[in-house]
Write an enzyme that holds these catalytic residues in place. Structure first.
Site, PDB file in Angstrom:
ATOM      1  N   THR A  10       0.892  -1.286   0.065  1.00 40.25           N
ATOM      2  CA  THR A  10      -0.182  -0.094   0.073  1.00 40.25           C
ATOM      3  C   THR A  10       1.019   1.118  -0.401  1.00 40.25           C
ATOM      4  O   THR A  10       0.487   2.369  -0.628  1.00 40.25           O
ATOM      5  CB  THR A  10      -1.168   0.403   1.430  1.00 40.25           C
ATOM      6  OG1 THR A  10      -1.534  -1.015   1.586  1.00 40.25           O
ATOM      7  CG2 THR A  10      -1.941   1.209   1.287  1.00 40.25           C
ATOM      8  N   VAL A  11       1.702   1.383   0.828  1.00 44.77           N
ATOM      9  CA  VAL A  11       2.295   2.352   1.329  1.00 44.77           C
ATOM     10  C   VAL A  11       3.104   2.631  -0.372  1.00 44.77           C
ATOM     11  O   VAL A  11       3.696   3.427  -0.366  1.00 44.77           O
ATOM     12  CB  VAL A  11       3.199   2.753   2.187  1.00 44.77           C
ATOM     13  CG1 VAL A  11       4.070   4.346   2.756  1.00 44.77           C
ATOM     14  CG2 VAL A  11       1.796   2.742   3.911  1.00 44.77           C
ATOM     15  N   GLU A 126       7.561  10.249   9.057  1.00 45.45           N
ATOM     16  CA  GLU A 126       6.985  11.315   9.024  1.00 45.45           C
ATOM     17  C   GLU A 126       5.183  10.322   9.096  1.00 45.45           C
ATOM     18  O   GLU A 126       4.137  10.769  10.388  1.00 45.45           O
ATOM     19  CB  GLU A 126       6.238  12.648   8.545  1.00 45.45           C
ATOM     20  CG  GLU A 126       5.369  13.284   8.096  1.00 45.45           C
ATOM     21  CD  GLU A 126       5.566  14.245   9.107  1.00 45.45           C
ATOM     22  OE1 GLU A 126       4.778  13.767  10.246  1.00 45.45           O
ATOM     23  OE2 GLU A 126       5.906  15.272  10.088  1.00 45.45           O
ATOM     24  N   GLY A 131      -0.215   9.138   9.766  1.00 49.96           N
ATOM     25  CA  GLY A 131      -1.058   8.713   8.027  1.00 49.96           C
ATOM     26  C   GLY A 131      -0.371  10.645   7.486  1.00 49.96           C
ATOM     27  O   GLY A 131       1.178  10.860   8.069  1.00 49.96           O
ATOM     28  N   ILE A 133      -0.680  13.328   8.276  1.00 50.48           N
ATOM     29  CA  ILE A 133      -0.276  14.936   9.135  1.00 50.48           C
ATOM     30  C   ILE A 133       0.581  14.671   9.271  1.00 50.48           C
ATOM     31  O   ILE A 133       1.303  14.257   9.717  1.00 50.48           O
ATOM     32  CB  ILE A 133      -2.040  14.616  11.025  1.00 50.48           C
ATOM     33  CG1 ILE A 133      -3.250  14.035   9.924  1.00 50.48           C
ATOM     34  CG2 ILE A 133      -1.759  15.330  11.216  1.00 50.48           C
ATOM     35  CD1 ILE A 133      -3.989  13.565  11.533  1.00 50.48           C
ATOM     36  N   GLU A 187      -8.291  -4.304   9.119  1.00 51.28           N
ATOM     37  CA  GLU A 187      -7.740  -6.261   9.088  1.00 51.28           C
ATOM     38  C   GLU A 187      -7.426  -6.862   8.822  1.00 51.28           C
ATOM     39  O   GLU A 187      -8.326  -7.319   9.971  1.00 51.28           O
ATOM     40  CB  GLU A 187      -6.505  -6.144  10.201  1.00 51.28           C
ATOM     41  CG  GLU A 187      -5.387  -4.288   9.706  1.00 51.28           C
ATOM     42  CD  GLU A 187      -4.339  -4.577   8.295  1.00 51.28           C
ATOM     43  OE1 GLU A 187      -4.139  -5.748   8.005  1.00 51.28           O
ATOM     44  OE2 GLU A 187      -3.970  -3.592   8.169  1.00 51.28           O
ATOM     45  N   ASP A 198      -1.881  -0.902  18.798  1.00 48.22           N
ATOM     46  CA  ASP A 198      -1.311   0.615  17.595  1.00 48.22           C
ATOM     47  C   ASP A 198      -1.580   1.995  17.659  1.00 48.22           C
ATOM     48  O   ASP A 198      -0.093   2.657  17.833  1.00 48.22           O
ATOM     49  CB  ASP A 198      -1.941   0.146  16.085  1.00 48.22           C
ATOM     50  CG  ASP A 198      -1.734   1.056  15.292  1.00 48.22           C
ATOM     51  OD1 ASP A 198      -0.940   0.951  14.459  1.00 48.22           O
ATOM     52  OD2 ASP A 198      -2.679   2.274  14.931  1.00 48.22           O
ATOM     53  N   LYS A 202       2.053   4.835  18.096  1.00 54.54           N
ATOM     54  CA  LYS A 202       2.068   5.850  17.597  1.00 54.54           C
ATOM     55  C   LYS A 202       1.581   6.813  18.771  1.00 54.54           C
ATOM     56  O   LYS A 202       2.924   8.029  18.617  1.00 54.54           O
ATOM     57  CB  LYS A 202       0.489   5.737  17.035  1.00 54.54           C
ATOM     58  CG  LYS A 202       0.342   5.450  15.357  1.00 54.54           C
ATOM     59  CD  LYS A 202      -0.396   5.569  14.772  1.00 54.54           C
ATOM     60  CE  LYS A 202      -1.005   4.338  14.012  1.00 54.54           C
ATOM     61  NZ  LYS A 202      -2.079   4.418  13.676  1.00 54.54           N
TER      62      LYS A 202
HETATM   63  N1  LIG Z   1      -0.981   1.059   5.218  1.00 56.42           N
HETATM   64  C1  LIG Z   1      -1.102   2.407   5.826  1.00 56.42           C
HETATM   65  O1  LIG Z   1      -2.678   2.967   5.535  1.00 56.42           O
HETATM   66  C2  LIG Z   1      -0.277   2.364   6.399  1.00 56.42           C
HETATM   67  C3  LIG Z   1       0.153   3.919   6.796  1.00 56.42           C
HETATM   68  C4  LIG Z   1       0.741   3.712   7.671  1.00 56.42           C
HETATM   69  C5  LIG Z   1       1.741   3.303   8.497  1.00 56.42           C
HETATM   70  N2  LIG Z   1       2.073   2.257   7.827  1.00 56.42           N
HETATM   71  C6  LIG Z   1       3.397   1.136   7.714  1.00 56.42           C
HETATM   72  O2  LIG Z   1       3.430   1.363   6.342  1.00 56.42           O
HETATM   73  C7  LIG Z   1       4.497   0.215   5.852  1.00 56.42           C
HETATM   74  C8  LIG Z   1       3.819  -0.729   5.343  1.00 56.42           C
HETATM   75  O3  LIG Z   1       2.889  -1.027   5.474  1.00 56.42           O
HETATM   76  P1  LIG Z   1       1.825  -1.718   4.157  1.00 56.42           P
HETATM   77  O4  LIG Z   1       0.377  -1.671   4.853  1.00 56.42           O
HETATM   78  O5  LIG Z   1       2.346  -0.666   2.511  1.00 56.42           O
HETATM   79  O6  LIG Z   1       2.192  -2.807   3.314  1.00 56.42           O
HETATM   80  P2  LIG Z   1       1.746  -3.665   2.570  1.00 56.42           P
HETATM   81  O7  LIG Z   1       0.294  -3.616   1.953  1.00 56.42           O
HETATM   82  O8  LIG Z   1       1.676  -5.371   3.816  1.00 56.42           O
HETATM   83  O9  LIG Z   1       3.026  -4.226   2.179  1.00 56.42           O
HETATM   84  C9  LIG Z   1       4.769  -4.387   2.521  1.00 56.42           C
HETATM   85  C10 LIG Z   1       5.192  -4.890   1.005  1.00 56.42           C
HETATM   86  O10 LIG Z   1       6.464  -5.810   2.021  1.00 56.42           O
HETATM   87  C11 LIG Z   1       6.970  -6.252   1.303  1.00 56.42           C
HETATM   88  N3  LIG Z   1       8.115  -7.789   1.743  1.00 56.42           N
HETATM   89  C12 LIG Z   1       7.204  -8.613   2.646  1.00 56.42           C
HETATM   90  N4  LIG Z   1       8.221  -8.994   3.640  1.00 56.42           N
HETATM   91  C13 LIG Z   1       9.513  -8.525   2.659  1.00 56.42           C
HETATM   92  C14 LIG Z   1      11.078  -9.483   2.742  1.00 56.42           C
HETATM   93  N5  LIG Z   1      11.488 -10.382   3.425  1.00 56.42           N
HETATM   94  N6  LIG Z   1      11.871  -8.978   2.007  1.00 56.42           N
HETATM   95  C15 LIG Z   1      11.048  -7.450   1.449  1.00 56.42           C
HETATM   96  N7  LIG Z   1      10.137  -7.156   0.997  1.00 56.42           N
HETATM   97  C16 LIG Z   1       9.176  -7.667   1.610  1.00 56.42           C
HETATM   98  C17 LIG Z   1       5.699  -7.238   0.636  1.00 56.42           C
HETATM   99  O11 LIG Z   1       6.108  -7.874  -0.914  1.00 56.42           O
HETATM  100  P3  LIG Z   1       5.034  -8.491  -1.410  1.00 56.42           P
HETATM  101  O12 LIG Z   1       4.618  -6.921  -2.595  1.00 56.42           O
HETATM  102  O13 LIG Z   1       5.734  -8.838  -2.260  1.00 56.42           O
HETATM  103  O14 LIG Z   1       3.947  -8.930  -0.850  1.00 56.42           O
HETATM  104  C18 LIG Z   1       4.580  -6.039   0.202  1.00 56.42           C
HETATM  105  O15 LIG Z   1       5.169  -5.069  -0.827  1.00 56.42           O
HETATM  106  C19 LIG Z   1       4.336  -0.587   7.820  1.00 56.42           C
HETATM  107  O16 LIG Z   1       5.096  -0.530   8.664  1.00 56.42           O
HETATM  108  C20 LIG Z   1       3.084  -0.317   8.127  1.00 56.42           C
HETATM  109  O17 LIG Z   1       2.689   0.410   9.525  1.00 56.42           O
HETATM  110  C21 LIG Z   1       0.772   1.733   6.482  1.00 56.42           C
END
Ligand SMILES: NC(=O)c1ccc[n+]([C@@H]2O[C@H](COP(=O)([O-])OP(=O)(O)OC[C@H]3O[C@@H](n4cnc5c(N)ncnc54)[C@H](OP(=O)(O)O)[C@@H]3O)[C@@H](O)[C@H]2O)c1
Length: 425
Positions: A10-11, A126, A131, A133, A187, A198, A202
């Site tokens: 996602t990010v 940040e 997110g 903000i 989730e 969570d 933060k």
């Molecule tokens: N989603 C939000 O709105 C949000 C908001 C604030 C903060 N965050 C934080 O941002 C971070 C990412 O969140 P997300 O929602 O983007 O997660 P996500 O959608 O689950 O994406 C995780 C990514 O990490 C990759 N990955 C997993 N294991 C790996 C490894 N061993 N080596 C390399 N890449 C690997 C996955 O690969 P594949 O694509 O191949 O599966 C995927 O692309 C987290 O720390 C989360 O807490 C997220």
């Protein structure tokens, strides 16, 4: 500035997209070129948007720490494992790091910040709190003149969405949670969100930035929203409040009080009006007064926006200490004493509808020195049970806990009493 991105979910997907579409503009703002250099994810064969398959891929996340990237962006997630290994290795190799990983920073943030300082590079986050903000930068840089005495916020969009829907529809927590999961607002395993952890991750970061303390979770009392009923939400409204899951950190003369819990927030105050998946933070900045920040706390575009802001900051040369003070100077917190944690409480008792029950509850509260400010008693039609709801005057938590234990032991009380903090306006 060459950027390596680990994690394309996602990010990460959002970050790659902005870098592809706006690198030129960003470079003009930064005063130097910004380019995506390498990416990686777990499964290279996965179908991905934005031409990601054609990008230069590192063989593994750890390879990014040895690559030509100047900034490594960690967007994998998880508080240990590969994310932590990557950040350590990248900092050790003299690379700047940007991450959105709040759980990792809440546990390892101070040590990582110290390593970054030793190596003369930046560790920025940040996107880890609320997110899009810009609250991390605000606390670290913009509000330092008068100091910040308290920081409070709605920091979890899933919980706020659930509470907002419960109020709008009158449906139960579990019904609304199931719907939120169907709609992608929660989730598959929502326990970290609804359990309050969570929000605690933060809050630990906000408290570190606001008060110059080491981020940590052991000092934070955490309670989630699973026990909130539609009845509590209706009673809250009758008293002129709305229930929100809050993270609160407050500096007192004898320590810092850090808590995550559902709270009654007065209608008409800014936090009460934050609806759906939005986040908000109030920072009480001494003589400068309270500042209110609100916006989208999660999702691709808002979170990528915060990551990109950090990248541009680093490209401009802003590589000061991660938490606003040299990591070695971050204090270890002392929890505020019980007496400093006095609060007014909403109490709901489900009791047998028999004479004397109200007097018995009132007497047991009085015995523990808990005094009542207002009260509603409402019987259910065709039922022997009655809901008795009270709002207390401020009292120490220990007093109200002891009164509730005493009251719960009565044979006229049918369920465990419900307690919710009243948040001062
Ligand atoms: N989603 C939000 O709105 C949000 C908001 C604030 C903060 N965050 C934080 O941002 C971070 C990412 O969140 P997300 O929602 O983007 O997660 P996500 O959608 O689950 O994406 C995780 C990514 O990490 C990759 N990955 C997993 N294991 C790996 C490894 N061993 N080596 C390399 N890449 C690997 C996955 O690969 P594949 O694509 O191949 O599966 C995927 O692309 C987290 O720390 C989360 O807490 C997220």
């Amino acid at each position: 500035m060459r950027i390596g991105v680990a994690g394309l979910g996602t990010v990460g997907g959002g970050v790659v997209r902005v870098l592809a579409e706006r690198a030129h503009d960003l470079g003009r703002r930064a005063g130097r070129g910004i380019m995506l250099s390498q990416v990686c994810a777990l499964d290279r064969g996965k179908r991905r948007p934005h031409g990601m398959a054609e990008l230069r891929w590192a063989r593994s996340a750890l390879d990014l720490a040895q690559s030509d990237a100047d900034i490594v962006v960690e967007l994998i997630g998880g508080e240990n494992g590969i994310a932590l290994d990557l950040i350590w290795a990248a900092l050790n190799n003299g690379k700047h790091v940007v991450t959105a990983n709040k759980s990792l920073l809440a546990r390892h943030g101070a040590d990582l910040a110290e390593l970054a300082e030793k190596k003369g590079v930046a560790l920025k986050f940040e996107a880890a709190v609320a997110g899009g903000i810009p609250i991390v930068k605000a606390l670290r840089e913009s509000l330092v003149a008068h100091g910040v005495g308290a920081v409070r916020g709605i920091l979890n969009g899933t919980c706020n969405f659930i509470l907002t829907q419960m109020e709008a529809t009158g449906r139960s927590f579990s019904d609304v949670l199931a719907e939120a999961q169907r709609l992608g607002f929660a989730e598959a395993d929502p326990s970290l969100d609804i359990g309050g952890q969570d929000t605690a991750h933060k809050l630990a970061l906000l408290a570190a930035l606001a008060f110059g303390i080491r981020p940590g979770l052991d000092q934070i009392a955490v309670d989630g929203i699973a026990r909130i009923t539609p009845e509590d939400i209706t009673f809250a409204r009758e008293f002129g409040y709305r229930i929100k899951l809050l993270g609160v950190a407050r500096q007192g003369p004898d320590g810092i009080d850090q808590r995550v819990h559902p709270a009654m927030v007065k209608l008409g105050t800014p936090l009460a009006d934050v609806e759906g998946a939005f986040n908000a933070v109030v920072a009480d900045a001494g003589q400068a007064g309270p500042f209110f920040f609100a916006g989208r706390g999660a999702g691709q575009a808002p979170t990528a926006s915060a990551v990109i802001a950090d990248i541009v900051d680093i490209a401009r040369g802003a590589i000061g200490p991660s938490f606003g003070l040299p990591a070695k100077e971050l204090q270890v917190t002392r929890p505020a004493p019980e007496s400093a944690r006095a609060s007014a409480y909403y109490l709901r008792f489900q009791a047998l509808d028999v004479p004397g029950v109200l007097a018995e509850i009132a007497a047991r509260l009085a015995r523990a020195n808990v005094s009542i400010e207002s009260m509603i008693q409402r019987g259910r039609s065709l039922s022997e049970s009655v809901a008795i709801v009270m709002i207390t005057h401020p009292c120490p938590p220990i007093a109200v806990e002891s009164a509730l234990n005493d009251i719960a032991a009565s044979d006229k009380i049918l369920d465990a009493p419900t307690l919710i903090h009243m948040e001062p306006a």
